[in-house]
Design a protein around this motif. Sequence first.
Motif, mmCIF file in Angstrom:
data_model
loop_
_atom_site.group_PDB
_atom_site.id
_atom_site.type_symbol
_atom_site.label_atom_id
_atom_site.label_comp_id
_atom_site.label_asym_id
_atom_site.label_seq_id
_atom_site.Cartn_x
_atom_site.Cartn_y
_atom_site.Cartn_z
ATOM 1 N N UNK A 191 0.837 -1.208 0.000
ATOM 2 C CA UNK A 191 0.000 0.000 0.000
ATOM 3 C C UNK A 191 0.869 1.255 0.000
ATOM 4 N N UNK A 192 1.958 1.236 0.751
ATOM 5 C CA UNK A 192 2.847 2.393 0.813
ATOM 6 C C UNK A 192 3.555 2.601 -0.526
ATOM 7 N N UNK A 193 4.001 1.528 -1.169
ATOM 8 C CA UNK A 193 4.745 1.638 -2.419
ATOM 9 C C UNK A 193 3.851 1.697 -3.649
ATOM 10 N N UNK A 194 2.536 1.633 -3.487
ATOM 11 C CA UNK A 194 1.617 1.619 -4.619
ATOM 12 C C UNK A 194 1.707 2.922 -5.396
ATOM 13 N N UNK A 195 1.863 2.801 -6.704
ATOM 14 C CA UNK A 195 1.863 3.953 -7.594
ATOM 15 C C UNK A 195 0.763 3.728 -8.617
ATOM 16 N N UNK A 196 -0.235 4.583 -8.640
ATOM 17 C CA UNK A 196 -1.339 4.355 -9.579
ATOM 18 C C UNK A 196 -0.889 4.512 -11.031
ATOM 19 N N UNK A 197 -1.528 3.788 -11.918
ATOM 20 C CA UNK A 197 -1.195 3.852 -13.339
ATOM 21 C C UNK A 197 -1.588 5.208 -13.916
ATOM 22 N N UNK A 198 -2.767 5.691 -13.541
ATOM 23 C CA UNK A 198 -3.248 6.976 -14.028
ATOM 24 C C UNK A 198 -2.986 8.010 -12.942
ATOM 25 N N UNK A 199 -2.250 9.067 -13.247
ATOM 26 C CA UNK A 199 -2.006 10.086 -12.219
ATOM 27 C C UNK A 199 -3.320 10.673 -11.704
ATOM 28 N N UNK A 200 -3.407 10.812 -10.406
ATOM 29 C CA UNK A 200 -4.648 11.215 -9.764
ATOM 30 C C UNK A 200 -4.912 12.700 -9.917
#
Length: 122
Positions: A58-67
Amino acid sequence: MFGSIYYNFWAALLSFAVYFIAAIQNPYAMPLPTIGAAFVAAVIAFSLMFLIRYFIGYVFYTPEVPVMLPTEEELAVVAKETEKTETDPQNGHTAMEVEEENTEEIAQVVRSMLQSDESLSR
Protein backbone atom coordinates in the motif's frame (compact mmCIF):
# COMPACT_ATOMS: atom_id res chain seq x y z
CA MET A 1 0.68 -6.93 -1.98
CA PHE A 2 4.43 -6.62 -1.74
CA GLY A 3 6.76 -9.61 -2.19
CA SER A 4 5.81 -13.27 -2.26
CA ILE A 5 4.68 -15.92 0.19
CA TYR A 6 8.30 -16.82 0.77
CA TYR A 7 8.52 -13.76 3.00
CA ASN A 8 5.80 -15.32 5.14
CA PHE A 9 7.69 -18.60 5.39
CA TRP A 10 10.94 -16.81 6.30
CA ALA A 11 9.14 -14.83 9.01
CA ALA A 12 7.59 -18.05 10.38
CA LEU A 13 10.94 -19.86 10.36
CA LEU A 14 12.70 -16.95 12.03
CA SER A 15 10.06 -16.58 14.73
CA PHE A 16 10.06 -20.34 15.37
CA ALA A 17 13.85 -20.35 15.75
CA VAL A 18 13.98 -17.25 17.97
CA TYR A 19 11.19 -18.46 20.25
CA PHE A 20 12.59 -21.99 20.45
CA ILE A 21 16.12 -20.79 21.27
CA ALA A 22 14.80 -18.34 23.88
CA ALA A 23 12.51 -20.95 25.48
CA ILE A 24 15.08 -23.74 25.53
CA GLN A 25 17.41 -21.57 27.63
CA ASN A 26 15.20 -22.36 30.61
CA PRO A 27 16.63 -25.45 32.32
CA TYR A 28 13.15 -26.64 33.34
CA ALA A 29 11.62 -26.30 29.84
CA MET A 30 9.82 -29.34 28.56
CA PRO A 31 10.52 -30.22 24.90
CA LEU A 32 6.98 -30.77 23.58
CA PRO A 33 5.35 -27.64 25.08
CA THR A 34 8.32 -25.59 23.90
CA ILE A 35 8.02 -26.93 20.35
CA GLY A 36 4.23 -26.42 20.42
CA ALA A 37 4.59 -22.82 21.58
CA ALA A 38 7.25 -22.22 18.91
CA PHE A 39 4.82 -23.53 16.26
CA VAL A 40 2.15 -21.14 17.57
CA ALA A 41 4.65 -18.29 17.33
CA ALA A 42 5.47 -19.35 13.76
CA VAL A 43 1.79 -19.41 12.76
CA ILE A 44 1.27 -15.97 14.29
CA ALA A 45 4.32 -14.58 12.48
CA PHE A 46 3.17 -16.20 9.22
CA SER A 47 -0.24 -14.52 9.55
CA LEU A 48 1.14 -11.14 10.60
CA MET A 49 3.46 -11.14 7.62
CA PHE A 50 0.41 -10.94 5.33
CA LEU A 51 -0.58 -7.67 7.02
CA ILE A 52 2.97 -6.34 6.84
CA ARG A 53 3.27 -7.21 3.15
CA TYR A 54 -0.10 -5.59 2.43
CA PHE A 55 0.93 -2.42 4.25
CA ILE A 56 4.27 -2.24 2.40
CA GLY A 57 2.45 -2.77 -0.91
CA TYR A 58 0.00 0.00 0.00
CA VAL A 59 2.85 2.39 0.81
CA PHE A 60 4.75 1.64 -2.42
CA TYR A 61 1.62 1.62 -4.62
CA THR A 62 1.86 3.95 -7.59
CA PRO A 63 -1.34 4.36 -9.58
CA GLU A 64 -1.19 3.85 -13.34
CA VAL A 65 -3.25 6.98 -14.03
CA PRO A 66 -2.01 10.09 -12.22
CA VAL A 67 -4.65 11.21 -9.76
CA MET A 68 -4.08 14.96 -9.86
CA LEU A 69 -4.31 15.52 -13.62
CA PRO A 70 -6.81 18.20 -14.65
CA THR A 71 -10.06 16.95 -16.14
CA GLU A 72 -11.46 17.95 -19.52
CA GLU A 73 -13.79 20.46 -17.85
CA GLU A 74 -10.94 22.11 -15.96
CA LEU A 75 -8.86 22.31 -19.14
CA ALA A 76 -11.76 23.98 -20.97
CA VAL A 77 -12.13 26.57 -18.18
CA VAL A 78 -8.40 27.31 -18.21
CA ALA A 79 -8.43 27.68 -22.02
CA LYS A 80 -11.30 30.19 -21.80
CA GLU A 81 -9.49 32.16 -19.12
CA THR A 82 -6.30 32.35 -21.18
CA GLU A 83 -8.27 33.52 -24.21
CA LYS A 84 -9.76 36.30 -22.09
CA THR A 85 -6.37 37.40 -20.80
CA GLU A 86 -4.82 37.35 -24.28
CA THR A 87 -7.49 39.70 -25.63
CA ASP A 88 -7.19 43.41 -24.79
CA PRO A 89 -10.60 44.44 -23.40
CA GLN A 90 -10.26 48.01 -24.79
CA ASN A 91 -9.83 47.33 -28.48
CA GLY A 92 -10.53 43.62 -28.77
CA HIS A 93 -6.98 43.02 -30.02
CA THR A 94 -4.76 40.20 -28.91
CA ALA A 95 -1.64 40.82 -26.86
CA MET A 96 0.62 40.31 -29.89
CA GLU A 97 -1.27 42.91 -31.92
CA VAL A 98 -1.04 45.40 -29.06
CA GLU A 99 2.72 44.81 -28.83
CA GLU A 100 3.11 45.40 -32.58
CA GLU A 101 1.12 48.64 -32.33
CA ASN A 102 3.19 49.74 -29.35
CA THR A 103 6.45 49.14 -31.18
CA GLU A 104 5.18 51.10 -34.18
CA GLU A 105 4.13 53.96 -31.90
CA ILE A 106 7.49 53.91 -30.11
CA ALA A 107 9.31 53.97 -33.44
CA GLN A 108 7.22 56.95 -34.55
CA VAL A 109 7.98 58.82 -31.30
CA VAL A 110 11.70 58.15 -31.68
CA ARG A 111 11.62 59.40 -35.30
CA SER A 112 9.84 62.59 -34.25
CA MET A 113 12.34 63.16 -31.41
CA LEU A 114 15.26 62.68 -33.81
CA GLN A 115 13.73 65.13 -36.27
CA SER A 116 13.19 67.69 -33.51
CA ASP A 117 16.81 67.26 -32.38
CA GLU A 118 18.02 67.80 -35.96
CA SER A 119 15.90 70.91 -36.34
CA LEU A 120 17.24 72.34 -33.06
CA SER A 121 20.86 71.63 -33.97
CA ARG A 122 20.54 73.52 -37.33
